[in-house]
Scaffold this motif. Structure first.
Motif, short mmCIF file in Angstrom:
data_model
loop_
_atom_site.label_atom_id
_atom_site.label_comp_id
_atom_site.label_asym_id
_atom_site.label_seq_id
_atom_site.Cartn_x
_atom_site.Cartn_y
_atom_site.Cartn_z
N ILE A 1 -3.03 2.88 13.24
CA ILE A 1 -2.51 2.04 12.16
C ILE A 1 -2.59 2.84 10.86
CG2 ILE A 1 -3.03 -0.19 13.22
CD1 ILE A 1 -5.42 -0.32 11.27
N ALA A 2 -1.73 2.43 9.92
CA ALA A 2 -1.68 3.15 8.65
C ALA A 2 -1.83 2.17 7.50
CB ALA A 2 -0.36 3.89 8.52
N TYR A 3 -2.61 2.60 6.49
CA TYR A 3 -2.60 1.92 5.20
C TYR A 3 -1.64 2.74 4.33
CZ TYR A 3 -3.95 1.47 0.31
OH TYR A 3 -3.91 1.34 -1.05
N LYS A 4 -0.53 2.14 3.93
CA LYS A 4 0.52 2.88 3.21
C LYS A 4 0.81 4.19 3.94
CE LYS A 4 -0.20 0.32 -1.01
NZ LYS A 4 -0.80 0.21 -2.31
N ASN A 5 0.60 5.34 3.29
CA ASN A 5 0.90 6.60 4.00
C ASN A 5 -0.36 7.28 4.55
OD1 ASN A 5 -0.23 7.45 1.62
ND2 ASN A 5 1.02 9.31 1.51
N VAL A 6 -1.43 6.50 4.68
CA VAL A 6 -2.67 7.07 5.22
C VAL A 6 -2.89 6.57 6.65
CG1 VAL A 6 -5.16 7.35 4.91
CG2 VAL A 6 -3.69 7.11 2.90
N LEU A 7 -2.75 7.46 7.61
CA LEU A 7 -3.02 7.08 9.00
C LEU A 7 -4.53 7.07 9.21
CD1 LEU A 7 -0.36 9.23 10.88
CD2 LEU A 7 -0.64 6.75 11.10
N LEU A 8 -5.02 6.02 9.85
CA LEU A 8 -6.46 5.89 10.06
C LEU A 8 -6.82 6.43 11.44
CD1 LEU A 8 -6.81 2.31 8.56
CD2 LEU A 8 -7.23 4.51 7.42
N GLU A 9 -7.40 7.59 11.47
CA GLU A 9 -7.81 8.24 12.71
C GLU A 9 -6.73 8.17 13.80
OE1 GLU A 9 -12.24 8.61 13.09
OE2 GLU A 9 -11.96 6.46 13.15
N PRO A 10 -5.57 8.77 13.52
CA PRO A 10 -4.49 8.70 14.51
C PRO A 10 -4.72 9.63 15.69
CG PRO A 10 -3.86 10.15 12.74
CD PRO A 10 -5.22 9.59 12.36
N GLN A 11 -3.96 9.38 16.74
CA GLN A 11 -3.97 10.31 17.89
C GLN A 11 -3.36 11.65 17.46
OE1 GLN A 11 -4.52 9.18 21.27
NE2 GLN A 11 -5.16 7.20 20.52
N ARG A 12 -2.25 11.55 16.73
CA ARG A 12 -1.54 12.77 16.33
C ARG A 12 -1.28 12.76 14.82
NH1 ARG A 12 1.23 15.10 20.78
NH2 ARG A 12 2.70 16.07 19.35
N LEU A 13 -1.30 13.95 14.23
CA LEU A 13 -0.97 14.07 12.81
C LEU A 13 0.53 13.87 12.65
CD1 LEU A 13 -2.97 17.33 11.96
CD2 LEU A 13 -3.74 14.96 11.79
N LYS A 14 0.95 13.48 11.43
CA LYS A 14 2.38 13.33 11.17
C LYS A 14 2.72 13.91 9.81
CE LYS A 14 4.46 9.66 13.77
NZ LYS A 14 5.10 8.35 13.68
N MET A 15 3.88 14.52 9.72
CA MET A 15 4.28 15.22 8.51
C MET A 15 4.31 14.33 7.26
SD MET A 15 4.39 18.30 9.12
CE MET A 15 5.16 19.07 7.71
N ASP A 16 4.84 13.12 7.38
CA ASP A 16 4.98 12.29 6.18
C ASP A 16 3.74 11.47 5.85
OD1 ASP A 16 7.50 13.27 6.01
OD2 ASP A 16 8.39 11.62 7.15
N PHE A 17 2.68 11.71 6.57
CA PHE A 17 1.45 10.94 6.37
C PHE A 17 0.27 11.85 6.05
CE2 PHE A 17 3.99 8.12 8.95
CZ PHE A 17 3.63 6.85 8.54
N ILE A 18 -0.75 11.24 5.46
CA ILE A 18 -2.06 11.89 5.36
C ILE A 18 -2.88 11.27 6.48
CG2 ILE A 18 -4.14 11.99 3.96
CD1 ILE A 18 -2.36 11.41 1.49
N SER A 19 -3.56 12.09 7.26
CA SER A 19 -4.34 11.51 8.38
C SER A 19 -5.83 11.55 8.07
CB SER A 19 -4.06 12.28 9.67
OG SER A 19 -2.73 12.08 10.05
N PHE A 20 -6.44 10.38 8.01
CA PHE A 20 -7.88 10.33 7.78
C PHE A 20 -8.62 10.60 9.10
CE2 PHE A 20 -11.80 7.67 8.01
CZ PHE A 20 -12.58 8.48 7.19
N VAL A 21 -9.51 11.57 9.06
CA VAL A 21 -10.34 11.89 10.23
C VAL A 21 -11.79 11.68 9.80
CG1 VAL A 21 -10.96 13.65 11.93
CG2 VAL A 21 -8.63 13.59 10.99
N SER A 22 -12.48 10.75 10.45
CA SER A 22 -13.81 10.37 9.95
C SER A 22 -14.89 11.41 10.25
CB SER A 22 -14.23 9.02 10.53
OG SER A 22 -14.44 9.12 11.92
N HIS A 23 -14.83 12.02 11.44
CA HIS A 23 -15.86 13.01 11.77
C HIS A 23 -15.42 13.84 12.96
CE1 HIS A 23 -16.85 9.66 14.47
NE2 HIS A 23 -17.58 10.49 15.18
N ALA A 24 -16.29 14.78 13.34
CA ALA A 24 -15.85 15.83 14.26
C ALA A 24 -16.13 15.55 15.74
CB ALA A 24 -16.49 17.15 13.84
#
Ligand SMILES: [Zn+2]
Length: 346
Positions: free
Chosen positions: A51-74
């Motif tokens: 799911i995304a908040y505006k253009n921020v994807l929350l821990e997505p499976q895959r990164l996307k060009m038009d989004f910023i992807s939040f990754v919580s930890h490693a």
């Protein structure tokens, strides 16, 4: 031909209707206007991406060009597995993600907060018309490698509910830590069986406190644990631990910290994890998550108007909602809710 079990769909909508009654209207509106479900296509079909908040994807499976992807930890179950796009995370987490540039200019309304889970772990805090806290995996304890998560007032909390049932209660942490060190002292030659990232490095800080400078020479790390420890060599150094000084000889070192890759059968095996299963001869519950009471304590201070549970046992949202008298949805229910808010069937 696509088919759907309409009875099951109707039941889900009916149950959701009941739950929605308890959620404030402005919370529902905020979700509808700011959150979307994201998908990605491959050769044959379309997959759920997150799911995304505006253009921020929350821990997505895959990164996307038009989004910023939040990754919580490693931890591997939180790292994106493909795609291209920029990453919003701590610099330490980014070192492990091996893809995408790290966002340097974080949007003004977004803040990364310590999560107390593993080195580099962060929670995401969004200030908007309503405030949102996305915890990722978190805990309320700190070590010399990371700070504890601190509750923040938020209207909506996306919660790590890994231990979201009342029977998950952990022993007092400091006592458990003392018992672990006593066991290591007592048995002299031990396998310490744990994961590859977070726990072993945390245990190393305990060993450093207990045995002092130079302890590394008597500790052997399995290959994958060493690799991850090496990646955060600068943090380890600031905790007084020299990653270049660990023993190279698995037979001679008294303490072998391993993730099952190598288990010396001549040693006593001590497992360290928060999971409710004991492997090996002795088990110590040093979790990187909060137990059920910890979740309640944290949420009471956040004072949310809606809780969304992630990763927990089935029924976590019901348990928390009952004990806190706050509306709560499972992640699947949130997906259903976002769908019906967009396509108003109810
Ligand atoms: Zn984790």
């Amino acid at each position: 031909m696509i088919t759907a079990n309409m009875l099951s769909v109707e039941r889900t909508i009916r149950e959701l209707k009941q739950k929605i009654k308890n959620i404030d209207l402005d919370v529902l509106r905020f979700l509808r206007d700011n959150f979307t479900i994201d998908y990605y296509p491959n050769d044959t079909c379309i997959h759920f991406n997150g799911i995304a908040y505006k253009n921020v994807l929350l821990e997505p499976q895959r990164l996307k060009m038009d989004f910023i992807s939040f990754v919580s930890h490693a931890h591997s179950d939180h790292l994106p597995t493909g795609g291209h796009g920029s990453i919003l995370s701590s610099e330490v987490t980014w070192r492990f993600s091996k893809r995408g540039p790290l966002i340097k200019d974080i949007p003004d309304n977004i803040e990364l907060l310590p999560a107390g889970h593993v080195p580099g772990a962060t929670m995401l805090y969004i200030e908007d018309e309503l405030n949102v806290l996305y915890t990722g995996d978190f805990s309320l304890h700190d070590t010399s490698l990371f700070m504890a998560a601190e509750p923040r007032k938020a209207d909506i909390v996306f919660l790590d509910a890994t231990y979201g049932a009342p029977d998950y209660t952990f022993p007092e942490r400091e006592e458990e830590k003392t018992r672990l060190l006593e066991a290591i002292d007592y048995f002299e030659r031990v396998n310490v069986l744990t994961y590859t990232f977070g726990k072993p490095q945390e245990i190393l800080t305990y060993l450093r406190e207990h045995y002092g400078k130079g302890f590394e020479e008597d500790v052997y790390l399995s290959r994958s644990i060493f690799k991850k420890t090496y990646i955060i060599g600068d943090l380890m150094r600031s905790a007084g631990i020299d990653v270049y000084s660990f023993s190279q000889n698995p037979k001679r070192a008294s303490i072998m910290i391993t993730n099952r890759a190598i288990l010396d059968p001549t040693r006593v095996t001590i497992t360290v994890s928060g999971f409710w299963r004991a492997e090996g001869d002795y088990h110590f519950y040093l979790s990187s998550h909060e137990d059920y009471n910890g979740l309640l304590e944290f949420l009471r201070k956040c004072e949310p108007r809606l809780i969304v549970t992630l990763w927990g046992p089935e029924g976590s949202e019901r348990n928390l909602s009952r004990d806190l008298e706050i509306p709560a949805l499972s992640f699947n229910e949130l997906i259903a809710l976002l769908t019906v808010l967009r396509y108003p069937l109810i």
